[in-house]
Design an enzyme around this catalytic site. Structure first.
Site, short mmCIF file in Angstrom:
data_model
loop_
_atom_site.label_atom_id
_atom_site.label_comp_id
_atom_site.label_asym_id
_atom_site.label_seq_id
_atom_site.Cartn_x
_atom_site.Cartn_y
_atom_site.Cartn_z
N HIS A 363 0.04 -4.96 4.72
CA HIS A 363 -0.66 -3.39 2.99
C HIS A 363 0.94 -3.26 3.63
O HIS A 363 1.65 -3.48 4.71
CB HIS A 363 -1.94 -3.36 3.71
CG HIS A 363 -2.04 -2.37 4.68
ND1 HIS A 363 -1.19 -0.62 5.10
CD2 HIS A 363 -2.56 -2.79 6.16
CE1 HIS A 363 -1.30 -0.45 5.62
NE2 HIS A 363 -1.81 -1.52 6.57
N CYS A 387 -3.17 -3.35 11.93
CA CYS A 387 -2.83 -4.58 10.81
C CYS A 387 -1.03 -4.47 10.77
O CYS A 387 -0.16 -4.06 11.55
CB CYS A 387 -2.88 -3.73 9.28
SG CYS A 387 -4.61 -3.60 8.70
#
Length: 411
Positions: A363, A387
């Site tokens: 992301h 992430c």
């Protein structure tokens, strides 16, 4: 007239000196590029040969005199590589994917390089002894019956084998070994108890950690066996809920990927993937794209093409998980996407997310709740909670172009 000639000689001498200095710098720079290029090429060939069990060719590759210039770096890289190989052998052994003979073949070859320490010798000794089958039978460590001896050497072996198993994330086997360490060896016994106490003090975290690599490499059944046999008395109600959610998640993964071809797994997960070696590893993807994340370099690479015909398309500076919240290593596939998420726990969110396992995503850099401001611009170093963070335009490119089922490799 004499003064003019002297000035000319002085200028000429300075020019000549500067030319020599520049020449030496260029030679040094060129030599350094050549040495580094040769080092990368040679070590990549070595990893490939060793992975393919072409041991004689692997050894001959390290005979290059050019590698002597990078001897310290080579020893460090080999130590990291061989440690990873030993860990994977232990995992394969515990999954009954290989037998003692196959494990010993690899471990003895690793030992012949004299890179790893005495613990490897002890592990080999245990595997060679028909009485000591605990490592080979890690699915049922409670069935292991140790030889009836109280020798300090044997107790020390239990401690070292426990540490090896612990470092390989085979915690149940490690605890079995630590419990074999006798009080007759006070220092070893105290260290073993420290490991046991640490394990049970952080039981949930170690339990989840023990299945991370199994899930990453699609050993779903083994992961479910471990999680389904946990001790509820050592967990809180919230911990039990988290474990049960993890079990359900792994079951879904198993259903989704059951029967998937994984011939590329063993080679791809063991070494750095580069444009020069990617087409020697038999890596396949269900789409025309492949994502590779290099954790050491904090770089994400996008390849286009097909098995053994990949070309580097894009490379993005990235930021992965910090210590304690590391991004998982393994082989995954893209499973979903969205244009925005927000986490109240971390008080930040991300744009253009692409999922590859559970809550792990690619992301954008993190934004505040109203998406008006980036709250952390860190790239090129670990900074996330697991992430992979990217520049906004890079995350959008993946969001727009990378289809579900695209292979993702992280190491």
């Amino acid at each position: 007239m004499f003064k003019i000639n002297k000035g000319r000689e002085k200028k000429f001498s300075i020019f000549k000196l500067m030319s020599i200095i520049i020449f030496i710098m260029l030679v040094g720079f060129t030599t350094n590029i050549y040495i580094n290029s040769n080092y990368r090429e040679t070590t990549s060939k070595f990893y490939l040969s060793f992975n393919n069990k072409d041991y004689s060719n692997a050894k001959s590759l390290l005979d290059s005199k050019l590698l002597l210039v990078s001897k310290n770096k080579l020893n460090t890289d080999l130590e990291n590589y061989f440690t990873d190989v030993v860990n994977k052998v232990l995992i394969a052994l515990s999954n009954s994917e290989i037998n003692n003979s196959s494990a010993l073949e690899v471990l003895k070859e690793v030992d012949s390089y004299n890179i790893l320490g005495d613990s490897l010798n002890k592990l080999i000794s245990v595997l060679e002894s028909p009485k000591n089958t605990a490592v080979a039978n890690t699915n049922s460590p409670e069935e292991y019956k140790p030889p009836k001896t109280n020798s300090a050497q044997n107790e020390n072996s239990y401690l070292n084998l426990g540490i090896l198993a612990f470092n390989s994330k085979d915690y149940s086997t490690a605890i079995s070994y630590f419990n074999l360490v006798s009080k007759d060896t006070p220092k070893d016994y105290e260290m073993a108890q420290d490991y046991i106490n640490d394990y049970y003090s952080n039981y949930k975290d170690y339990l989840l950690d023990s299945v991370e690599e199994l899930v990453a490499n699609k050993y779903y059944t083994k992961a479910l066996e471990i999680l389904s046999d946990y001790d509820k008395s050592k967990l809180t109600k919230d911990d039990i809920t988290e474990i049960d959610n993890k079990i359900n998640s792994i079951r879904q993964f198993r259903e989704e990927y059951q029967g998937e071809d994984s011939e590329y797994t063993s080679n791809a997960i063991l070494q750095e993937i580069t444009p020069s070696n990617i087409n020697t590893l038999s890596i396949a993807s269900k789409t025309p794209y492949l994502i590779y994340l290099n954790l050491n370099k904090q770089m994400t690479y996008i390849y286009s093409g097909e098995k053994n015909n990949w070309s580097l398309l894009k490379e993005f500076s990235s930021s992965t998980g910090i210590e304690g919240e590391e991004t998982p290593k393994g082989i995954f596939s893209v499973t979903g996407r969205g244009d925005w998420f927000y986490s109240p726990d971390y008080e930040q969110g991300g744009k253009y997310w692409v999922q590859f396992m559970g809550d792990y995503l690619f992301h954008s850099l993190p934004f505040n709740e109203d998406q008006s401001e980036i709250v952390d611009y860190t790239l090129g170093a670990p900074a996330s909670h697991g992430c992979i963070r990217l520049e906004v335009e890079d995350s959008k490119w993946i969001y727009d172009n990378i289809d579900d089922d695209t292979k993702v490799i992280i190491n």
